[in-house]
Design a protein around this motif. Structure first.
Motif, short mmCIF file in Angstrom:
data_model
loop_
_atom_site.label_atom_id
_atom_site.label_comp_id
_atom_site.label_asym_id
_atom_site.label_seq_id
_atom_site.Cartn_x
_atom_site.Cartn_y
_atom_site.Cartn_z
N ILE A 431 15.50 59.74 -16.12
CA ILE A 431 14.90 58.52 -15.58
C ILE A 431 13.53 58.25 -16.21
O ILE A 431 12.77 57.44 -15.71
CB ILE A 431 14.75 58.61 -14.04
CG1 ILE A 431 13.91 59.83 -13.68
CG2 ILE A 431 16.09 58.67 -13.36
CD1 ILE A 431 13.59 59.93 -12.18
N ASN A 432 13.24 58.95 -17.32
CA ASN A 432 11.90 58.83 -17.93
C ASN A 432 11.82 57.73 -18.98
O ASN A 432 10.73 57.43 -19.46
CB ASN A 432 11.49 60.17 -18.55
CG ASN A 432 12.41 60.59 -19.67
OD1 ASN A 432 13.63 60.64 -19.48
ND2 ASN A 432 11.86 60.85 -20.87
N GLY A 433 12.95 57.14 -19.33
CA GLY A 433 12.94 56.05 -20.32
C GLY A 433 13.04 56.56 -21.74
O GLY A 433 13.59 57.63 -21.99
N HIS A 434 12.50 55.78 -22.68
CA HIS A 434 12.61 56.09 -24.11
C HIS A 434 11.41 55.50 -24.83
O HIS A 434 10.64 54.71 -24.23
CB HIS A 434 13.90 55.47 -24.67
CG HIS A 434 14.02 54.00 -24.40
ND1 HIS A 434 13.42 53.04 -25.20
CD2 HIS A 434 14.66 53.32 -23.41
CE1 HIS A 434 13.68 51.84 -24.72
NE2 HIS A 434 14.43 51.97 -23.64
N PRO A 435 11.17 55.88 -26.09
CA PRO A 435 10.04 55.29 -26.82
C PRO A 435 10.12 53.77 -26.81
O PRO A 435 11.17 53.18 -27.11
CB PRO A 435 10.21 55.85 -28.24
CG PRO A 435 10.94 57.15 -28.03
CD PRO A 435 11.86 56.90 -26.88
N GLY A 436 9.02 53.15 -26.44
CA GLY A 436 9.01 51.71 -26.32
C GLY A 436 9.39 51.24 -24.93
O GLY A 436 9.29 50.05 -24.63
N GLY A 437 9.80 52.14 -24.08
CA GLY A 437 10.18 51.76 -22.71
C GLY A 437 10.08 52.93 -21.75
O GLY A 437 10.99 53.15 -20.94
N TYR A 438 8.99 53.70 -21.85
CA TYR A 438 8.81 54.85 -20.97
C TYR A 438 8.52 54.39 -19.54
O TYR A 438 7.81 53.40 -19.31
CB TYR A 438 7.66 55.73 -21.46
CG TYR A 438 8.02 56.58 -22.66
CD1 TYR A 438 9.04 57.51 -22.59
CD2 TYR A 438 7.33 56.45 -23.86
CE1 TYR A 438 9.37 58.30 -23.68
CE2 TYR A 438 7.64 57.25 -24.96
CZ TYR A 438 8.67 58.16 -24.85
OH TYR A 438 9.00 58.93 -25.93
N VAL A 439 9.05 55.15 -18.58
CA VAL A 439 8.75 54.92 -17.16
C VAL A 439 7.47 55.67 -16.83
O VAL A 439 7.32 56.85 -17.16
CB VAL A 439 9.91 55.43 -16.26
CG1 VAL A 439 9.57 55.25 -14.79
CG2 VAL A 439 11.20 54.70 -16.61
N ARG A 440 6.53 54.97 -16.17
CA ARG A 440 5.22 55.56 -15.90
C ARG A 440 4.91 55.49 -14.41
O ARG A 440 5.33 54.57 -13.71
CB ARG A 440 4.12 54.85 -16.69
CG ARG A 440 4.32 54.94 -18.20
CD ARG A 440 3.26 54.15 -18.95
NE ARG A 440 3.48 54.22 -20.39
CZ ARG A 440 3.00 55.19 -21.17
NH1 ARG A 440 2.26 56.15 -20.64
NH2 ARG A 440 3.23 55.20 -22.46
N ILE A 441 4.14 56.50 -13.95
CA ILE A 441 3.66 56.52 -12.57
C ILE A 441 2.37 55.72 -12.51
O ILE A 441 1.40 56.01 -13.22
CB ILE A 441 3.41 57.97 -12.09
CG1 ILE A 441 4.70 58.78 -12.14
CG2 ILE A 441 2.82 57.99 -10.70
CD1 ILE A 441 4.53 60.24 -11.80
N SER A 442 2.38 54.69 -11.68
CA SER A 442 1.23 53.78 -11.54
C SER A 442 0.85 53.14 -12.87
O SER A 442 -0.31 52.74 -13.07
CB SER A 442 0.01 54.53 -10.97
OG SER A 442 0.31 55.06 -9.71
N GLY A 443 1.83 53.04 -13.78
CA GLY A 443 1.58 52.44 -15.08
C GLY A 443 0.70 53.27 -15.98
O GLY A 443 0.25 52.77 -17.01
#
Length: 791
Positions: A431-443
């Protein structure tokens, strides 16, 4: 022939059944003293003999001894009851263990009236009316158990379970019987786990997958923001070798074996248990009926506790349990956030290069330690909450309260222990995404990725750290704490020994049955027991919970850690003697409790067996690379066409699992700075790779991803159905009771019925003879009367 405790005199010299400890007060108007006196008077009204002994520390010991008629009443009620009469085989002197159990029940069901409120012993202890209460160790039996069982040199000897039962009661004996059986059956599981480990070790240097990683020139994308640079896949060569030790073809077979092993263990345990409870004459014993008998012994005019059920109360309890589980799951999210932040901070601020380069691995290990600390703290919180919720349900008996508490406590502990592992096994890196679309905590902070060598490595690290820390520190504190406390308190006991040494030696060597000790010897004996670690109704529960949680670790995620059974086996060999030494030498004597099974723990273990099937299927199907390797070998690799010769079918697998991110893509440039795209050797790169099945152009999932996903789901379904089928066959094939136990019970029942019939016929014959004698006397008298009348 060696004598056992069951053949000895039960309690020479004359001892006490129970001791209450309170503070001494000369002020008779003191409210604490008044309540003490009122409670003691209530005990005396129940015909209990109370002997008061004071000491120099302003403590007063109320030594309690119950009269014989109480135990005769108990024995008679046991004989005429529906389900408990099998256990009424003991004749002659009542064993001290039974005396203690009955007096303990009477003490806890005696109350005084204070301002219109009934106050029982636990309430009085909360108000410091009494400091504590305990039953006394019997020196001779205690010494025998120390020599034959409760010592470290007896680690590889059998357990005298019957002697343990005679001294500590059936419930404790069944715990050690179960723990010994569990430890014994861990031997084959440990052997096979080691074989799986060695199977991976055999291909440590020859596996084509290892060679491909170690000889790779692939540049991988940075694992964190700002400070992390691109790195070479070959840097994970050692981790890839370690991963192969537990993520190989043998792991699948081992996971299936362990799932079936859990069922076989339980079924053979039921057989093993039945042999002992049949010999102890408690096979048909009923806990709730035992409580009814003790209620009558305590108060012949008692009323039964009526079964009640409130849907409102049950709904409130269910809502509160759900709320508690949400809090525990919330703690898992906190651990995840801490791990993510720790990865960034270690990578950016650590002065050590080795930590900076391995920040993710260090963060995982720190997260595992933090998880262990959370487990330790939450264990106390869970215990308090589970007890309060069980009391809210207002169960009609102590047995029902204990079952409810056990279930709630296990659920809370299970979520506390495994929620973080479940996240690591099934969600980490997905669920962490990929380069160019990483999922972030609080951005801000990127969600952590799987370890470069695979997601199973993170699960392996976390499980190994938790198991090693939990078992090591638990055993150290479990033994050293009571031992050190006893060592500090020994001076007081030694003073009484010196004061009456001659009498003390006589009591040890030449005591006579029913003899009274002098006051100093009584006080010495009381202080010897008083100085030991206090026990309560949770003492045995905590031991069971510890072992059942270990059983969960050994079975549920064993696919990620094949050496878990071996660690459990080594721990249990120590645990058996550690618990024995604690209960016999370091702790006050546990109140002997009757039982014919380990209770609701059997149901808990069966649930764990089912969860083991589901979890191991998911770990192999989702977390492991076993399915992707199979799909590549038969559909995408060199052997997919069936015409390849002289080439390994897994050649090129590592590169096949990687996708490429181009730094020229604007979305990728937003995630990585230009400084991050420079290798440690100073070479600029224009693209990097990452683990996923995505298109190199638009990052969409490839067809291979969906094929692998379908294969994963098919494997999970097949794995679980096949294993469940084997579990059902094993459960059906192994009967719960051996034939000799069934035949013995049938013979005993027939013998008892015949004895009852003979006694009934003898009684009828006696009545018939009395009637005949009476009729003969009346006939003779009538003849004499008629003869006198005729004259």
């Amino acid at each position: 022939m060696k004598r056992t405790m069951s053949h000895r005199r039960q309690h020479p010299p004359l001892t006490f059944d129970y001791v209450l400890v309170g503070k001494f007060s000369e002020d008779e108007n003191n409210h604490i003293f008044k309540k003490q006196r009122a409670f003691i008077e209530s005990l005396k009204k129940k015909k209990l003999h109370v002997h008061k002994i004071g000491d120099e520390d302003e403590k007063v010991f109320y030594c309690i001894r119950a009269p014989q008629n109480i135990f005769e009443t108990y024995r008679y009620l046991l004989k005429v009851s529906d389900a408990c009469n099998w256990s009424c085989e003991q004749q002659g002197t009542i064993p001290q263990s039974i005396r203690i159990r009955i007096v303990d029940f009477i003490l806890h069901h005696t109350y005084i009236e204070s301002e219109g409120v009934s106050e029982y012993l636990p309430d009085l202890m909360k108000k410091n009316v009494f400091e504590t209460h305990f039953c006394l160790h019997e020196k001779r039996e205690q010494k025998d158990l120390k020599q034959s069982w409760a010592r470290w040199s007896a680690c590889f000897k059998g357990q005298p379970i019957t002697n343990v039962r005679n001294y500590l009661g059936e419930k404790v004996a069944l715990y050690f019987l179960w723990l010994g059986w569990y430890t014994f059956l861990l031997i084959p599981a440990s052997v096979i786990g080691v074989i799986v480990f060695l199977y991976g070790l055999a291909f440590y240097n020859t596996s084509p997958l290892i060679k491909e990683v170690c000889q790779s020139n692939v540049i991988m994308c940075p694992l964190c923001d700002k400070t992390c640079k691109v790195w070479e896949l070959s840097e994970t060569c050692m981790y890839a070798k370690v991963t192969l030790l537990f993520d190989n073809e043998g792991t699948v077979a081992f996971a299936m074996f362990m799932a079936v092993w859990a069922t076989v263990f339980l079924e053979f345990w039921k057989r093993h248990r039945s042999s002992y409870v049949c010999a102890w004459k408690v096979f048909d014993w009923c806990e709730e009926e035992e409580e009814l008998i003790l209620e009558i012994v305590n108060n012949a005019q008692c009323e039964p506790k009526i079964h009640r059920h409130s849907y409102l109360r049950s709904t409130i309890v269910m809502v509160l349990v759900t709320l508690m589980l949400l809090i525990i799951i919330g703690l898992t999210h906190v651990l995840v956030v801490c791990r993510v932040i720790a990865t960034v901070l270690l990578a950016e601020n650590s002065p050590w290069k080795v930590i900076t380069e391995n920040s993710q691995t260090v963060a995982v290990m720190l997260g595992a330690v933090l998880h262990y600390i959370t487990i330790t703290v939450m264990t106390r919180v869970n215990c308090t909450v589970a007890m309060k919720l069980s009391e809210m349900e207002n169960k009609h008996s102590h047995a029902a309260v204990e079952r409810s508490f056990t279930v709630k406590m296990f659920i809370f502990q299970f979520f506390t222990m495994f929620s973080s592992l479940i996240y690591t096994a099934f969600f980490l890196g997905r669920i962490n995404g990929h380069p160019g679309g990483y999922v972030r905590i609080s951005g801000i902070w990127r969600l952590e990725e799987c370890h470069p060598s695979g997601c199973l490595t993170d699960l392996f690290i976390q499980m190994s750290v938790i198991m090693v820390l939990k078992q090591t520190f638990n055993n150290i504190f479990e033994y050293s704490g009571p031992w050190f406390s006893r060592w500090l308190k020994r001076k007081k006991t030694q003073k009484f020994r010196r004061r009456c040494f001659k009498c003390y030696k006589k009591e040890c060597m030449n005591a006579k049955e029913g003899s009274e000790l002098c006051e100093n010897c009584k006080l010495e004996e009381i202080h010897r027991n008083y100085s030991l670690i206090q026990t309560d109704r949770f003492s045995l529960f905590n031991e069971f919970l510890e072992m059942v949680i270990q059983f969960s670790f050994t079975t549920i995620f064993v696919a990620a850690f094949p050496l878990a059974p071996l660690l459990a086996l080594l721990n249990n060999i120590i645990e058996i003697r550690l618990d024995a030494i604690k209960m016999v030498s370091l702790e006050r004597r546990l109140v002997p409790t009757k039982a014919n099974d380990i209770g609701v723990w059997t149901d808990v273990l069966e649930v764990i067996g089912v969860l083991a099937v589901i979890a191991n299927g998911l770990v192999i199907g989702i977390s492991s690379d076993f399915i992707p390797r199979l799909v590549y070998q038969y559909f995408y690799g060199p052997c997919a066409s069936g015409s390849a010769t002289g080439i390994d079918c897994m050649a090129g697998y590592i590169n096949n699992t990687l996708s490429i991110a181009d730094i020229s893509d604007e979305r990728v440039r937003d995630d990585f700075t230009s400084a991050q795209m420079v290798t440690y050797s100073g070479r600029n790169v224009t693209h990097c790779s990452y683990r996923d099945y995505r298109s190199n152009e638009d990052f969409s999932l490839t067809n291979q991803f969906w094929v692998i996903l379908a294969a994963r789901l098919i494997f999970i379904i097949l794995f679980e159905h096949v294993v469940v089928m084997f579990k059902c066959v094993a459960s059906w094939f192994v009967p719960n009771s051996p034939l000799d136990v069934r035949n013995e019970r049938l013979y005993d029942k027939l013998k008892r019925l015949k004895e009852e019939l003979r006694a009934q016929r003898a009684h009828q014959d006696t009545l018939t003879k009395l009637n005949e004698n009476g009729n003969a006397k009346r006939t003779s008298k009538q003849k004499k009367t008629n003869k006198l009348n005729s004259m």
